[in-house]
Design an enzyme around this catalytic site. Sequence first.
Site, short mmCIF file in Angstrom:
data_model
loop_
_atom_site.label_atom_id
_atom_site.label_comp_id
_atom_site.label_asym_id
_atom_site.label_seq_id
_atom_site.Cartn_x
_atom_site.Cartn_y
_atom_site.Cartn_z
N GLY A 82 -2.55 -6.15 -10.27
CA GLY A 82 -3.13 -4.96 -9.53
C GLY A 82 -2.61 -3.52 -9.44
N ARG A 146 -3.49 -9.20 -16.00
CA ARG A 146 -3.16 -10.09 -15.45
C ARG A 146 -2.59 -11.39 -16.26
NH1 ARG A 146 -3.48 -9.56 -9.84
NH2 ARG A 146 -4.70 -7.90 -9.02
N ASP A 176 5.74 -10.14 -7.72
CA ASP A 176 6.43 -11.09 -8.02
C ASP A 176 6.23 -12.02 -9.09
OD1 ASP A 176 4.78 -13.60 -6.03
OD2 ASP A 176 3.92 -11.59 -6.04
N ASP A 177 4.73 -12.31 -9.26
CA ASP A 177 4.71 -13.11 -10.51
C ASP A 177 5.11 -12.50 -11.88
OD1 ASP A 177 3.55 -15.44 -9.31
OD2 ASP A 177 1.69 -14.70 -9.32
N LYS A 203 6.64 -3.68 -7.81
CA LYS A 203 5.12 -3.29 -7.40
C LYS A 203 4.33 -4.08 -6.61
CE LYS A 203 1.98 -4.45 -8.90
NZ LYS A 203 0.58 -5.17 -9.63
N THR A 204 3.90 -3.79 -5.39
CA THR A 204 2.65 -4.40 -5.11
C THR A 204 2.46 -3.85 -3.68
OG1 THR A 204 1.79 -6.61 -3.83
CG2 THR A 204 4.28 -6.31 -4.22
N ASP A 206 0.84 -5.13 -1.31
CA ASP A 206 0.80 -6.13 -0.16
C ASP A 206 2.08 -6.12 0.57
OD1 ASP A 206 -1.76 -6.75 -1.30
OD2 ASP A 206 -1.20 -8.73 -1.84
N LYS A 243 -20.39 2.16 21.22
CA LYS A 243 -21.39 0.85 21.05
C LYS A 243 -21.17 -0.06 19.99
CE LYS A 243 -24.68 3.53 18.54
NZ LYS A 243 -26.10 4.31 18.26
N GLY A 252 -4.11 -8.13 1.38
CA GLY A 252 -3.06 -8.99 1.83
C GLY A 252 -3.29 -10.23 1.98
N ARG A 253 -3.44 -10.88 0.45
CA ARG A 253 -3.79 -12.22 0.39
C ARG A 253 -2.73 -13.15 0.92
NH1 ARG A 253 -6.45 -15.66 -3.21
NH2 ARG A 253 -6.15 -17.86 -2.72
N GLU A 312 -6.43 -10.05 4.87
CA GLU A 312 -7.56 -10.74 3.94
C GLU A 312 -7.38 -12.17 3.69
OE1 GLU A 312 -8.23 -10.05 -1.03
OE2 GLU A 312 -6.29 -9.43 -0.06
N TYR A 426 -9.80 -1.71 -2.19
CA TYR A 426 -9.84 -1.06 -3.57
C TYR A 426 -9.51 0.54 -3.13
CZ TYR A 426 -11.42 -4.95 -6.06
OH TYR A 426 -11.41 -6.40 -6.55
N GLY A 428 -7.46 1.92 -1.33
CA GLY A 428 -6.00 2.45 -1.18
C GLY A 428 -5.17 1.88 -2.54
N ARG A 429 -5.97 1.50 -3.68
CA ARG A 429 -5.02 1.00 -4.75
C ARG A 429 -4.75 2.04 -5.51
NH1 ARG A 429 -6.28 -4.67 -7.32
NH2 ARG A 429 -7.88 -3.53 -8.44
#
Length: 553
Positions: A82, A146, A176-177, A203-204, A206, A243, A252-253, A312, A426, A428-429
Amino acid sequence: MKSITPLQKARYEYQPKLPTALQQDIKHIIAVRGSATESFADQQEIKQLFTHTYGQPIVSFEAGVSAMNFEAIKVGVILSGGQAPGGHNVIAGLFDGIKRANAGSKLYGFLGGPSGLLEANYIEITSDLMDEYRNTGGFDMIQSGRTKLESTEQFDRVLENAKLLQLNALVVIGGDDSNTNGAVLAEYFKSKNSPIQVIGCPKTIDGDLKNQFIETSFGFDTAAKTYAELIGNIARDASSARKYWHFIKLMGRSASHIALECALQTHPNVCLISEEVETKKMTLASVVEEIAQSVMKRAEKGWNFGVVLIPEGLIEFIPEIKQLIAELNDLVSEKSSEFSIITDIDEKIHWIKNHLEAESTAVYASLPKEIQLQLILDRDPHGNVQVSLIETDKLLASMVSSYLEKAHREGLYKGKFSPLGHFFGYEGRCAFPSNFDADYCYSLGYTSFLLIANGLTGYISSLRELQRPASEWIAGGIPLTMMMNMEKRHGERKPVIRKALVDLNGKPFQHFVRIRERWAVENDYAYPGAIQYYGPTEVCDQGTLTLSLEKNR
């Protein structure tokens, strides 16, 4: 000709800051090697799998006199996974490094991530092209993907394509992957006696790729600040309209770093931390009660409004829901033919209830109908529930509403409850990277070049002491195998870089715990405002509160 806004033009011209050690002439930077390393866990298993790249030393770069000759080289780069703000600056730092060492060096960007490697789909990154993307958000210069590199056939094809281009090195920018893939690829090249080096970059958004040497992953700072601005705006609106209760789901999976950082920046009334929910074995009912109690206490003061932050991946951390999802995955997979022929929605739900274990049936029945549907209809190609598509904000809002209706009937609650749901993901990405991320990413890219120049492979670019000004950062690299452990993936034990979850004993979370009870009942919102790029350093150049707390600043 592309349209360019004044801010865009100004950002193109921004000069990222480098650590002092990297500001030297290339021939006055040396690599200092430490002692041998070992993996985070499962040392013997990982050592057997990475016989060529295991145990390498940590490296740091310092001022000194280098005896190296910098011949022209060819380097490939991919963006994997991502999007995260700052990716283009990693490439810029890498590009500037190889060109300063030797103007004849070339940088190739593989299009669409790892699939570009497999298909030999690439472009040469030139000075003119690079200058269009400096300090900008997004991954649109070469795009991302991916595709996972797992099979020997894939590795063979990557090696063949790399040889055709006569690559000296490959830089993998990912999470990480992706960096696990990079570690496996580095080992594979070594096993084939190929001199092609592989270097990773963390990079991430999350924030779950971190350790003592990777103090934060790039993009986290910008994304958290972007979301915090939006949350602050909503909190101000809530205080104005008085109100609405706003339920905000944040990316943040697997980890709740973004939710925690945004809470520290904005002071919401409730912020759920998935790791705490799991550790305390909280039920869905107890999570709902925690939110409802804040609503009720604020209503006693006449404040029928508030803000709730939700990670998330929360739903997978609630033990009973986690068990339900596991049963659903197995059930729909094992009886797919029987389940698929049912066309009526109500019949599908009835069929599910009749085939689950009693405890999971009760949990499933307690959920709103729209969530019941999401759990059985939205599935990935492997037949698993797509947790990110579950509208957790609406689920909790609905269940809190039911809780309050009951409390109202019992005379325990007299307020009004009007919930609104949001999902910030999306947004913020691909934001313009903050000065911190612009500097950090550029330095990561430049450090990647230095790792290549020193003949290293199977490393990830590292910068430490990030709470200090950029000039004081310590640049270097750590072996990718050092970050690994063995985990069960698709029924097999695999070497993977361990995800870093929120440390419940860490200073950021403990600071949050000390003040959240006050936030629950008071109007103590903070309004971070938009990311600032030009002005005093204390306004423009600071990193996250998480980082400051972790580093005792």
